[in-house]
Design a protein around this motif. Structure first.
Motif, PDB file in Angstrom:
ATOM      1  N   LEU A 213       0.858  -1.189   0.000  1.00 52.99           N
ATOM      2  CA  LEU A 213       0.000   0.000   0.000  1.00 52.99           C
ATOM      3  C   LEU A 213       0.890   1.233   0.000  1.00 52.99           C
ATOM      4  CD1 LEU A 213      -1.458  -2.365   1.764  1.00 52.99           C
ATOM      5  CD2 LEU A 213      -3.061  -0.553   2.262  1.00 52.99           C
ATOM      6  N   LYS A 214       0.679   2.088  -0.984  1.00 52.46           N
ATOM      7  CA  LYS A 214       1.447   3.320  -1.105  1.00 52.46           C
ATOM      8  C   LYS A 214       0.567   4.491  -0.684  1.00 52.46           C
ATOM      9  CE  LYS A 214       4.672   1.743  -4.509  1.00 52.46           C
ATOM     10  NZ  LYS A 214       5.796   1.978  -3.641  1.00 52.46           N
ATOM     11  N   PRO A 215       0.921   5.134   0.430  1.00 50.69           N
ATOM     12  CA  PRO A 215       0.070   6.219   0.931  1.00 50.69           C
ATOM     13  C   PRO A 215       0.131   7.456   0.036  1.00 50.69           C
ATOM     14  CG  PRO A 215       2.102   6.115   2.175  1.00 50.69           C
ATOM     15  CD  PRO A 215       2.106   4.932   1.239  1.00 50.69           C
ATOM     16  N   ASN A 216      -0.982   8.150  -0.060  1.00 51.64           N
ATOM     17  CA  ASN A 216      -0.999   9.456  -0.712  1.00 51.64           C
ATOM     18  C   ASN A 216      -0.551  10.455   0.345  1.00 51.64           C
ATOM     19  OD1 ASN A 216      -1.601  11.986  -1.732  1.00 51.64           O
ATOM     20  ND2 ASN A 216      -3.401  11.246  -2.833  1.00 51.64           N
ATOM     21  N   ILE A 217       0.699  10.885   0.267  1.00 53.24           N
ATOM     22  CA  ILE A 217       1.273  11.718   1.326  1.00 53.24           C
ATOM     23  C   ILE A 217       0.641  13.109   1.401  1.00 53.24           C
ATOM     24  CG2 ILE A 217       3.439  10.458   1.419  1.00 53.24           C
ATOM     25  CD1 ILE A 217       4.683  12.740  -0.242  1.00 53.24           C
ATOM     26  N   ASN A 218      -0.163  13.469   0.414  1.00 50.41           N
ATOM     27  CA  ASN A 218      -0.901  14.736   0.477  1.00 50.41           C
ATOM     28  C   ASN A 218      -2.154  14.613   1.337  1.00 50.41           C
ATOM     29  OD1 ASN A 218       0.858  16.161  -1.310  1.00 50.41           O
ATOM     30  ND2 ASN A 218      -0.098  15.046  -3.001  1.00 50.41           N
TER      31      ASN A 218
ATOM     32  N   GLU B  74      -0.431  10.703   6.545  1.00 44.76           N
ATOM     33  CA  GLU B  74       0.939  10.448   6.963  1.00 44.76           C
ATOM     34  C   GLU B  74       1.211   8.947   6.770  1.00 44.76           C
ATOM     35  OE1 GLU B  74       4.648  11.250   8.285  1.00 44.76           O
ATOM     36  OE2 GLU B  74       3.105  12.780   8.017  1.00 44.76           O
ATOM     37  N   PRO B  75       2.318   8.566   6.120  1.00 44.73           N
ATOM     38  CA  PRO B  75       2.563   7.146   5.846  1.00 44.73           C
ATOM     39  C   PRO B  75       2.476   6.233   7.066  1.00 44.73           C
ATOM     40  CG  PRO B  75       4.069   8.473   4.581  1.00 44.73           C
ATOM     41  CD  PRO B  75       3.333   9.416   5.490  1.00 44.73           C
ATOM     42  N   ARG B  76       3.057   6.642   8.167  1.00 39.35           N
ATOM     43  CA  ARG B  76       3.013   5.779   9.356  1.00 39.35           C
ATOM     44  C   ARG B  76       1.583   5.644   9.889  1.00 39.35           C
ATOM     45  NH1 ARG B  76       6.921   3.451  12.498  1.00 39.35           N
ATOM     46  NH2 ARG B  76       8.579   4.634  11.529  1.00 39.35           N
ATOM     47  N   TYR B  77       0.768   6.671   9.710  1.00 38.94           N
ATOM     48  CA  TYR B  77      -0.623   6.599  10.151  1.00 38.94           C
ATOM     49  C   TYR B  77      -1.390   5.549   9.342  1.00 38.94           C
ATOM     50  CZ  TYR B  77      -5.275   7.823  11.650  1.00 38.94           C
ATOM     51  OH  TYR B  77      -6.540   7.756  12.162  1.00 38.94           O
ATOM     52  N   LEU B  78      -1.121   5.467   8.045  1.00 41.68           N
ATOM     53  CA  LEU B  78      -1.762   4.429   7.224  1.00 41.68           C
ATOM     54  C   LEU B  78      -1.424   3.047   7.777  1.00 41.68           C
ATOM     55  CD1 LEU B  78      -3.357   3.403   4.763  1.00 41.68           C
ATOM     56  CD2 LEU B  78      -1.219   3.572   3.451  1.00 41.68           C
TER      57      LEU B  78
END
Length: 134
Positions: A103-108, A111-115
């Motif tokens: 899963l690649k988070p949309n950083i806009n 927050e990646p760690r939150y995903l």
């Protein structure tokens, strides 16, 4: 008011690993990770399969693992096992079998760690429902 969101709204992409096998090549330094290679917080490369450069390139194009991604076991008894990808020299040499999703988070948006934590939390809820999703 509760607002529902979907993974497609907070990620740029979601891929699973290769459907099919790869040719082994011990010592290649190019890894084909399965669920058995996931520890609680990291990928365990010690006994992981190493594959040919050709197989690796074909598979890596799909998943393109990067720092900040979330790895998610998507089948079997280990469903929901998740790892937050940290900066590691082996990240660019890692590909996956179909039992693992990236899963690649949309950083806009997130927050990646939150995903990563969201996936762990939501999985616990689903597993505690004691139902099977078909």
């Amino acid at each position: 008011m509760n607002k529902s969101i979907t993974l497609s709204q907070i990620t740029t992409s979601i891929f699973d690993g290769k459907h099919g096998d790869c040719e082994n090549l011990k010592g290649s330094g190019l890894y084909f990770i399965s669920v058995k290679d996931l520890s609680d917080y990291n990928i365990n490369y010690y006994n992981a399969r190493e594959i040919t450069p050709n197989d690796f390139e074909q598979n890596y194009k799909r998943t393109n693992l990067e720092e900040g991604d979330t790895i998610y076991a998507n089948t079997g008894d280990t469903i929901g096992k998740s790892i937050f990808v940290k900066n590691n020299k082996l990240v660019s040499k890692t590909s996956f079998q179909k039992s693992i999703a990236v899963l690649k988070p949309n950083i806009n948006i997130i927050e990646p760690r939150y995903l990563y934590y969201l996936m762990k939390y939501e999985t616990l809820i689903l597993l505690n429902l004691d139902i099977y999703i078909i």
